[in-house]
Design an enzyme around this catalytic site. Structure first.
Site, PDB file in Angstrom:
ATOM      1  N   GLY A  19      -6.863 -46.738  38.786  1.00  0.00           N
ATOM      2  CA  GLY A  19      -8.428 -45.240  39.021  1.00  0.00           C
ATOM      3  C   GLY A  19      -9.597 -44.811  39.752  1.00  0.00           C
ATOM      4  CB  ALA A  20      -8.879 -45.578  43.432  1.00  0.00           C
ATOM      5  CG  ASP A  69       1.536 -42.091  33.837  1.00  0.00           C
ATOM      6  OD1 ASP A  69       0.004 -42.413  33.253  1.00  0.00           O
ATOM      7  OD2 ASP A  69       1.949 -41.387  33.044  1.00  0.00           O
ATOM      8  CE1 TYR A 161     -14.391 -45.016  26.226  1.00  0.00           C
ATOM      9  CE2 TYR A 161     -16.243 -45.840  26.040  1.00  0.00           C
ATOM     10  CZ  TYR A 161     -15.872 -45.615  27.025  1.00  0.00           C
ATOM     11  OH  TYR A 161     -16.100 -45.771  27.844  1.00  0.00           O
ATOM     12  CB  ALA A 162     -16.776 -47.883  20.451  1.00  0.00           C
TER      13      ALA A 162
END
Length: 264
Positions: A19-20, A69, A161-162
């Protein structure tokens, strides 16, 4: 007295940041490189990945980049193997990718649940698992996964998400317990409102943007580099006795019970 400056020195280490290409992931990669680590950058955003790579090299850091990916089942193993091929070791693994579908739980479709869970939880687990196996064999290492303040507190529209972010915290705690005897540490970082490309749309809603700022004790949004320093700490010898924890970088969001100040 010990040399405390050396406790943040990452010279000789190798880190993989997934995720850079932007936001917190890019800042984390840049910070790790600034403190001496050789950094493997991975992301599906090839253009952003190339820009991040150039920025680190311009600053004198050592880095390599690989389009990735993370949703592909074999991606995690490939990223770890590629890091070992490039640098011969893996000392720190940082996982940042996540997605959210903002809508009430009763309106969620099964497909939307799968989309959020598959990336945020399943893909993160595959990455931690791949890195953890290498670190266990080596007898040292630091696994760092990004949770969120949503692992602790929620708001309407962020239920799935949480749940995934709370799940990441529990995965990290379990890895800390299982890998601690092998010298491997595992921790999660919980950012509050941070200004990144992913949160950019909130700026289009001034009331929403201001409300998030006012939920913090510092009355402002955070910057990616402020989170990146938590990554450096958890990667460095300075945190050698820290594992199984949730590192809050939230501007005091979870400490502040609303913004109303009563007459005292």
């Amino acid at each position: 007295m010990g040399n405390y400056r050396e406790l943040l020195d990452l010279t000789g280490q190798a880190a993989l940041v997934v995720g850079a290409a932007s936001g917190i992931g890019r800042a984390s990669a840049e910070a790790l490189a600034a403190f001496g680590a050789r950094v493997a950058l991975a992301d599906r955003d090839e253009r952003g990945l190339e820009e991040a790579l150039k920025a680190i090299r311009r600053a004198g850091g050592e880095a390599e980049a690989k389009p990735l990916d993370l949703m592909a089942p074999e991606a995690a193993e490939e990223a770890v193997a590629w890091t070992l091929e490039r640098f011969g070791r893996l000392d720190t693994l940082v996982s940042t990718p996540a997605v959210n579908v903002r809508k009430p739980l009763l309106a969620y479709t099964d497909e939307e649940v799968d989309r959020v869970v598959d990336l945020n939880l399943k893909a993160t687990l595959r990455l931690l698992r791949a890195g953890g196996r290498v670190m266990r064999e080596r007898g040292s290492g630091s696994l760092i996964a990004f949770a969120s303040i949503r692992a602790l507190v929620v708001e309407p529209g962020q239920g799935v998400y949480a749940a995934t972010k709370a799940g990441i915290l529990q995965l990290v705690r379990t890895l800390a317990a299982e890998l601690g005897p092998y010298g491997v540490r595992a921790n999660a970082i919980a950012p509050g409102p941070i200004e990144t490309p992913l949160t950019e749309p909130i700026k289009a809603h001034p009331e929403w943007y201001r409300a998030y700022a006012e939920k913090t004790a510092l009355l402002r949004w955070g910057k990616p580099e402020e989170v990146a320093m938590a990554v450096v700490f958890l990667a460095a010898p300075a945190s050698s006795y820290v594992t199984g924890t949730l590192f809050l970088v939230d501007g005091g969001w979870t400490a502040v019970d609303g913004r109303f100040t009563p007459p005292l």
